[in-house]
Write a protein that holds these residues in place. Structure first.
Motif, PDB file in Angstrom:
ATOM      1  N   UNK B 119     -15.846  36.876   9.661  1.00  0.00           N
ATOM      2  CA  UNK B 119     -15.392  35.680  10.354  1.00  0.00           C
ATOM      3  C   UNK B 119     -14.613  36.168  11.564  1.00  0.00           C
ATOM      4  N   UNK B 120     -15.087  35.809  12.747  1.00  0.00           N
ATOM      5  CA  UNK B 120     -14.478  36.410  13.935  1.00  0.00           C
ATOM      6  C   UNK B 120     -14.116  35.345  14.962  1.00  0.00           C
ATOM      7  N   UNK B 121     -13.354  35.811  15.956  1.00  0.00           N
ATOM      8  CA  UNK B 121     -12.816  34.891  16.954  1.00  0.00           C
ATOM      9  C   UNK B 121     -13.839  34.633  18.064  1.00  0.00           C
ATOM     10  N   UNK B 122     -13.377  34.200  19.201  1.00  0.00           N
ATOM     11  CA  UNK B 122     -14.270  33.633  20.206  1.00  0.00           C
ATOM     12  C   UNK B 122     -15.222  34.613  20.915  1.00  0.00           C
ATOM     13  N   UNK B 123     -14.927  35.926  20.957  1.00  0.00           N
ATOM     14  CA  UNK B 123     -15.730  36.815  21.772  1.00  0.00           C
ATOM     15  C   UNK B 123     -17.167  36.971  21.262  1.00  0.00           C
ATOM     16  N   UNK B 124     -18.164  36.593  22.029  1.00  0.00           N
ATOM     17  CA  UNK B 124     -19.551  36.753  21.561  1.00  0.00           C
ATOM     18  C   UNK B 124     -19.940  38.230  21.420  1.00  0.00           C
ATOM     19  N   UNK B 125     -19.307  39.105  22.229  1.00  0.00           N
ATOM     20  CA  UNK B 125     -19.654  40.527  22.087  1.00  0.00           C
ATOM     21  C   UNK B 125     -19.295  41.047  20.697  1.00  0.00           C
ATOM     22  N   UNK B 126     -18.277  40.433  20.051  1.00  0.00           N
ATOM     23  CA  UNK B 126     -17.917  40.854  18.688  1.00  0.00           C
ATOM     24  C   UNK B 126     -19.082  40.632  17.728  1.00  0.00           C
ATOM     25  N   UNK B 133     -23.147  47.194  13.598  1.00  0.00           N
ATOM     26  CA  UNK B 133     -22.485  48.100  12.656  1.00  0.00           C
ATOM     27  C   UNK B 133     -23.010  47.878  11.235  1.00  0.00           C
ATOM     28  N   UNK B 134     -23.200  46.604  10.865  1.00  0.00           N
ATOM     29  CA  UNK B 134     -23.748  46.305   9.538  1.00  0.00           C
ATOM     30  C   UNK B 134     -25.166  46.839   9.417  1.00  0.00           C
ATOM     31  N   UNK B 135     -25.951  46.687  10.476  1.00  0.00           N
ATOM     32  CA  UNK B 135     -27.327  47.187  10.462  1.00  0.00           C
ATOM     33  C   UNK B 135     -27.335  48.709  10.265  1.00  0.00           C
ATOM     34  N   UNK B 136     -26.562  49.407  11.087  1.00  0.00           N
ATOM     35  CA  UNK B 136     -26.533  50.876  11.015  1.00  0.00           C
ATOM     36  C   UNK B 136     -26.100  51.361   9.632  1.00  0.00           C
ATOM     37  N   UNK B 137     -25.204  50.615   8.982  1.00  0.00           N
ATOM     38  CA  UNK B 137     -24.729  51.021   7.659  1.00  0.00           C
ATOM     39  C   UNK B 137     -25.559  50.415   6.530  1.00  0.00           C
ATOM     40  N   UNK B 138     -26.623  49.676   6.888  1.00  0.00           N
ATOM     41  CA  UNK B 138     -27.557  49.182   5.871  1.00  0.00           C
ATOM     42  C   UNK B 138     -27.074  47.984   5.076  1.00  0.00           C
ATOM     43  N   UNK B 139     -26.149  47.202   5.645  1.00  0.00           N
ATOM     44  CA  UNK B 139     -25.638  46.024   4.953  1.00  0.00           C
ATOM     45  C   UNK B 139     -26.249  44.738   5.494  1.00  0.00           C
ATOM     46  N   UNK B 140     -26.343  43.728   4.634  1.00  0.00           N
ATOM     47  CA  UNK B 140     -26.634  42.378   5.104  1.00  0.00           C
ATOM     48  C   UNK B 140     -25.339  41.771   5.613  1.00  0.00           C
ATOM     49  N   UNK B 141     -25.455  40.789   6.520  1.00  0.00           N
ATOM     50  CA  UNK B 141     -24.230  40.225   7.081  1.00  0.00           C
ATOM     51  C   UNK B 141     -24.335  38.708   7.238  1.00  0.00           C
ATOM     52  N   UNK B 142     -23.264  38.031   6.844  1.00  0.00           N
ATOM     53  CA  UNK B 142     -23.106  36.606   7.136  1.00  0.00           C
ATOM     54  C   UNK B 142     -22.020  36.496   8.187  1.00  0.00           C
ATOM     55  N   UNK B 143     -22.312  35.835   9.283  1.00  0.00           N
ATOM     56  CA  UNK B 143     -21.379  35.765  10.399  1.00  0.00           C
ATOM     57  C   UNK B 143     -20.890  34.350  10.604  1.00  0.00           C
ATOM     58  N   UNK B 144     -19.618  34.208  10.917  1.00  0.00           N
ATOM     59  CA  UNK B 144     -19.101  32.905  11.332  1.00  0.00           C
ATOM     60  C   UNK B 144     -18.241  33.137  12.566  1.00  0.00           C
TER      61      UNK B 144
END
Lengths: 432, 432
Positions: B119-126, B133-144
């Motif tokens: 869960x992150x703040x306003x910056x789209x670059x985040x 980073x999740x991809x490189x480490x082989x994790x699935x990710x849910x983003x908000x």
């Protein structure tokens, strides 16, 4: 006893514990070992009171056996302490060193976690093992043992406390809590306690997890699997299945469900059943299984059941992928083993089964800190964060970043007067 | 959108993500970078909608600046992805190998954690940084992401999802959640989500910690200290204090409290005050401080306050031990720096201050994953478990124990027909 005061003292002591070097900690361990031998008679007498009361209260025979703390067990724990002393000093190790820029060096260094709360079952030897692991790793510890061992635990803690403080350890590094109420109070002390390690029944571990903000290291279930692949050596598969199920049924790394490749089932299952019958193992099978051997019908709930008994469920699968899927759906992330002679299938199984311990051609019963050679075991973790699988001294450590400069400011880097170099070093913090 | 279904898909995808080798993941990262460049116009147009709405809603200027996702920022994130591709493959590394007995080998191997909720703040670059980073480490990710960036985040996620799935990644590995309700639902999904990383205000991080059984990696406060020792170079002490306080006041690693050794105060404080005055820093001092410089009186609550502003509290201490005690009482375990020319005092400070980042003669503002050379940063953790300090790829990894045998059973070892050897190996799991 005011638990908050105990926690504050433990927290203050933890800062002093972090400061101790390996020599000081080993001196305290040695004094502790000597004191246990010296006070052998007192310990055995205290234990006799616990045993007598527990016999009168009709404690079950296996529990009475675990409760007993006799000369042999005292010698065993003392031997354990001597091995612990020989392990490398775990604190202050540099895990990484980087030159960020000329004269600006970053070190990642191991350190104690702080204050550990441990709740354990009836065995008094667990108290000694756990407190000495905390000592070696520089942590303060709050201990809560089983009610039935109260006299033995009290004598042990007094002896450990006296010997180690005389040897220079800070007051308050070890405290024994004696009532259930104390435990409930302790669970609220997230400001002071960094980690709780419960060792007990599933329900108890879940209770702790649901009733505290303190991180918990432990495992809730042990639903372990053996998967017999189409490329398995069937004699080996029988041996491993029988050992995984029956070598010690009451423990978390015993197998509860057997998955069998359809192509191996017709040959394998009758031989396996004959062996399991010799040990009086009750078998629940899915439809495919029951076409081959006469066993009771498994229901869906069997796949999610930790029997902890001479009971096993069996399911046929069309391929290794389905075995992996079943394990990742119903397993508890503890220990799962594949029997196969196919290296590729084995590696796939070990990579994709999402458990702390994944085995190829070995019994699930091997997942254990002592068998793994960790020298000592804090417990087994089914969490994927911090520590996973059997946890030794490492699980009681954290790390911190130490940055050594000569007046650097970020402003210089933000305004391009300086730039980062990020060169890997091979230096220890002790050498700055 | 049914969050449970999203979580189940993410969890299933995480098993496939764990299977990918470095080449496959870098191929997906490369495709993703190309796609971002290719769809530059679409991204900028989506961002323009967010910017227009936010301007109309009178979003503060610094937040508008963070929200902006222009050609330069797109090029920056693409450059970030290219650097990430160059980092060593983090999954499948053998951390430890031991021969337990002839033909029975134990491997401790890095693996992804599974499903990460961020869960992150306003910056789209985040969004791009975190998902790659999740991809490189082989994790699935849910983003908000933040509501104000909804169009940009939606366009980004569609582009990332499309490019990476075309490059072979499993469907469901990345999902964008758009409403607050979705987040609340997500926090209940402890069965599927392994770790939540909140990046936002203190209150928000605490809210997450109090409302989920899922482990949380994050930091709640950044009450950082500079301690100026009696053996400090006073020019250096002024520079470091000014940089720590004023280089960027709104961030967690800015200093909030200055501790000064009594023996250094008379010379140091007037010079420091002159410099802080130039930057309009408001100063609150304890009694000792106010005998030397004319500043407002600090109250006890000042020591526990994260100003995040041009404000600092100052306290005199009689020695380094009292400075350490103050920091361990009021600090937040984030970043604390000592200025001294005394090596012994510096090492003591770094060992005993119980914070993730402990500095000697450097500004507190250096605690940051990019400055540390981690290539990328997931966030900063003030927890002492799992990951501490700035967290790079490592914080997104777990490990598992792989045991490779040829039919071994525990029964043989329990009955002394065989015994453990525990010989350290230098072998990789890939070589079995």
């Amino acid at each position: 006893m005011d638990i908050k005061q105990v926690c504050i003292k433990a927290s203050e002591a933890s800062i002093r514990m972090a400061e101790l070097d390996g020599t000081a900690k080993n001196k305290a361990l040695s004094a502790l070992a000597d004191a246990l031998l010296e006070h052998k008679d007192r310990l055995i007498a205290a234990n006799a009171v616990d045993l007598k009361r527990s016999e009168e209260e009709k404690l079950a025979a296996p529990l009475l056996k675990r409760l007993k703390f006799d000369e042999k067990k005292i010698n065993d724990v003392v031997e354990g302490i001597r091995s612990l002393m020989k392990l490398e000093e775990p604190v202050g190790n540099t895990l990484l060193s980087t030159m960020l820029d000329e004269g600006l060096e970053l070190y990642k260094v191991t350190c104690p976690i702080g204050v550990i709360g441990i709740i354990f079952e009836s065995r008094p030897d667990a108290l000694v093992q756990i407190s000495t692991l905390c000592l070696k790793s520089g942590n303060s510890v709050l201990l809560k043992g089983g009610r039935e061992a109260v006299e033995t635990n009290r004598a042990l803690t007094e002896i450990i406390d006296g010997a180690t403080i005389a040897a220079g350890l800070p007051k308050g590094w070890i405290t024994l809590l004696e009532s259930r109420d104390d435990v409930n109070e302790m669970l609220k002390m997230d400001e002071y306690i960094d980690l709780v390690i419960p060792r007990g029944s599933n329900e108890f571990v879940r209770y702790i997890m649901d009733n505290s903000r303190i991180p918990v290291m432990g495992h809730a279930d042990g639903i372990c699997h053996v998967y017999v692949d189409k490329d398995a050596d069937l004699d080996m598969a029988v041996k491993i299945t029988v050992d995984s199920k029956t070598q010690y049924v009451a423990v978390c790394n015993a197998a509860e469900t057997l998955l069998v490749h359809e192509a191996a089932a017709a040959k394998f299952l009758p031989v396996l059943k004959a062996e399991l019958d010799k040990k009086n193992v009750e078998i629940y099978g899915d439809e495919g299984t029951r076409k081959i051997i006469p066993v009771k019908a498994a229901s869906d709930s069997d796949w999610a059941t930790e029997y902890l008994d001479y009971t096993i469920s069996i399911k046929l699968v069309p391929d290794a992928d389905k075995a992996i899927e079943h394990i990742n759906t119903y397993g508890s992330g503890h220990t799962d083993s594949i029997v196969t002679s196919n290296r590729q299938t084995a590696l796939k199984f070990m990579n994709l089964v999402d458990s702390g311990n994944v085995f190829w051609n070995a019994s699930t019963r091997f997942s254990d800190g002592f068998k793994y050679g960790f020298g000592a075991e804090v417990g087994i973790s089914t969490s994927k964060l911090h520590a996973r699988g059997p946890v030794g001294l490492d699980g009681l450590l954290s790390y911190k970043y130490m940055l050594v400069g000569n007046g650097q400011t970020v402003d210089d880097y933000a305004n391009d007067r300086k730039s980062f170099k990020h060169v890997k070093l091979n230096k220890k913090i002790q050498d700055v």
